[in-house]
Design an enzyme around this catalytic site. Sequence first.
Site, short mmCIF file in Angstrom:
data_model
loop_
_atom_site.label_atom_id
_atom_site.label_comp_id
_atom_site.label_asym_id
_atom_site.label_seq_id
_atom_site.Cartn_x
_atom_site.Cartn_y
_atom_site.Cartn_z
N GLU A 2 60.65 37.16 35.96
CA GLU A 2 61.21 37.66 34.69
C GLU A 2 60.45 38.84 34.12
O GLU A 2 60.91 39.51 33.21
CB GLU A 2 61.24 36.56 33.61
CG GLU A 2 62.16 35.40 33.87
CD GLU A 2 62.20 34.43 32.68
OE1 GLU A 2 61.68 34.77 31.60
OE2 GLU A 2 62.76 33.34 32.85
N GLU A 53 63.01 40.59 36.55
CA GLU A 53 64.25 40.36 37.28
C GLU A 53 64.75 38.95 37.06
O GLU A 53 64.02 38.08 36.61
CB GLU A 53 64.06 40.60 38.78
CG GLU A 53 62.75 40.13 39.39
CD GLU A 53 62.49 38.64 39.30
OE1 GLU A 53 63.44 37.85 39.52
OE2 GLU A 53 61.35 38.25 39.00
#
Length: 355
Positions: free
Chosen positions: A319, A176
């Site tokens: 991430e 994300e």
Amino acid sequence: MGNISTLIDETLKNIRPLDMEVMKLTQKRWDNIAKPLHSLGKLEEMHTQIAGIQRNSKPSYKKRALVAMCADNGVVAEGVTQTGQEVTGIVAENFLKGETTVCVMCRQCGVDIYPVDMGMISDTKVRTDHKVMYGTHNLAKEPAMSREQAIQGIEGGIKMAYELKEKGYEMLLTGEMGIGNTTTSSAIASVLLDVPVEKMTGRGAGLTSEGLVRKINAIKQGIAINQPDKDDPIDVLAKVGGLDIAGLAGVFLGGAACQIPVLMDGFISCVAALIAIRICPAAADYILASHVSQEPAAHQILDSVGKEAILHANMCLGEGTGAAALLPILDLASEVYVSMSTFEDINVEQYEELE
């Protein structure tokens, strides 16, 4: 739980228990390999779980994709972050350029990256076909989004899982990008686990002590104003959550329906998994934990979903970096499973289970 959409309902109906017979065959193969019984521990367990997910005693997860859900959060207006919302879009486009930390890791591990704009404040070069809105509302003042928008976000994640299944991917990683998303994640975790906000909230990407106080107060205010229903995960998501979390929850559900293992990353990803499991407990069998985030709530969330992460590396980047870091270890387990001789092959008496 309140109303859900037709797509979500159909997805939930397709989530079945793991194939226990396949798992027994897989474990039997592990036990026959010429080494001490269960000596690869969690690696054997994860590999066997993947076999049950794929319904194949020779599981394959060479073709894998990272889904990076990107969204902005209105609660940033409360001064809960160190950087501005413009960073979300910059990093999201860097996913496409291959210039983020997880991009480097994914190149090393053979992972394709699919960034998705679920709700950034502006359009970028990142795909927008699942975009719900241009940033959520400030949860400290009003619901972050409507129930319908939260459902739409979950649907976007489900559709991504279906799309990647069609493309032949055998494993999905969750990642994300969204400035302010440790605030939304702490809010969701506090409500769903019924734990005080102070115990579920950390400094995120480097807040000062004063900033941490603002963050805790914003979450408390949001919970007090919006009164999310802890027995309805979609209501909690809509009132104090974010669209990156909604999308990831959908990926977990869609992956389970497609019989694809889905790797959790860190704090935000684990909160999304918590929502998915609260919506459909059977989805938990399709989820693997990668690492324990440094965020205060990390252990509590993992415990609540019955998962034990095998990496303890003090990582807190997000991430999808933690999920990517797990892959070389899984690959090692797979290679041992496929390549090692059995006791029969080398004419050595097999180990036996001892009481």
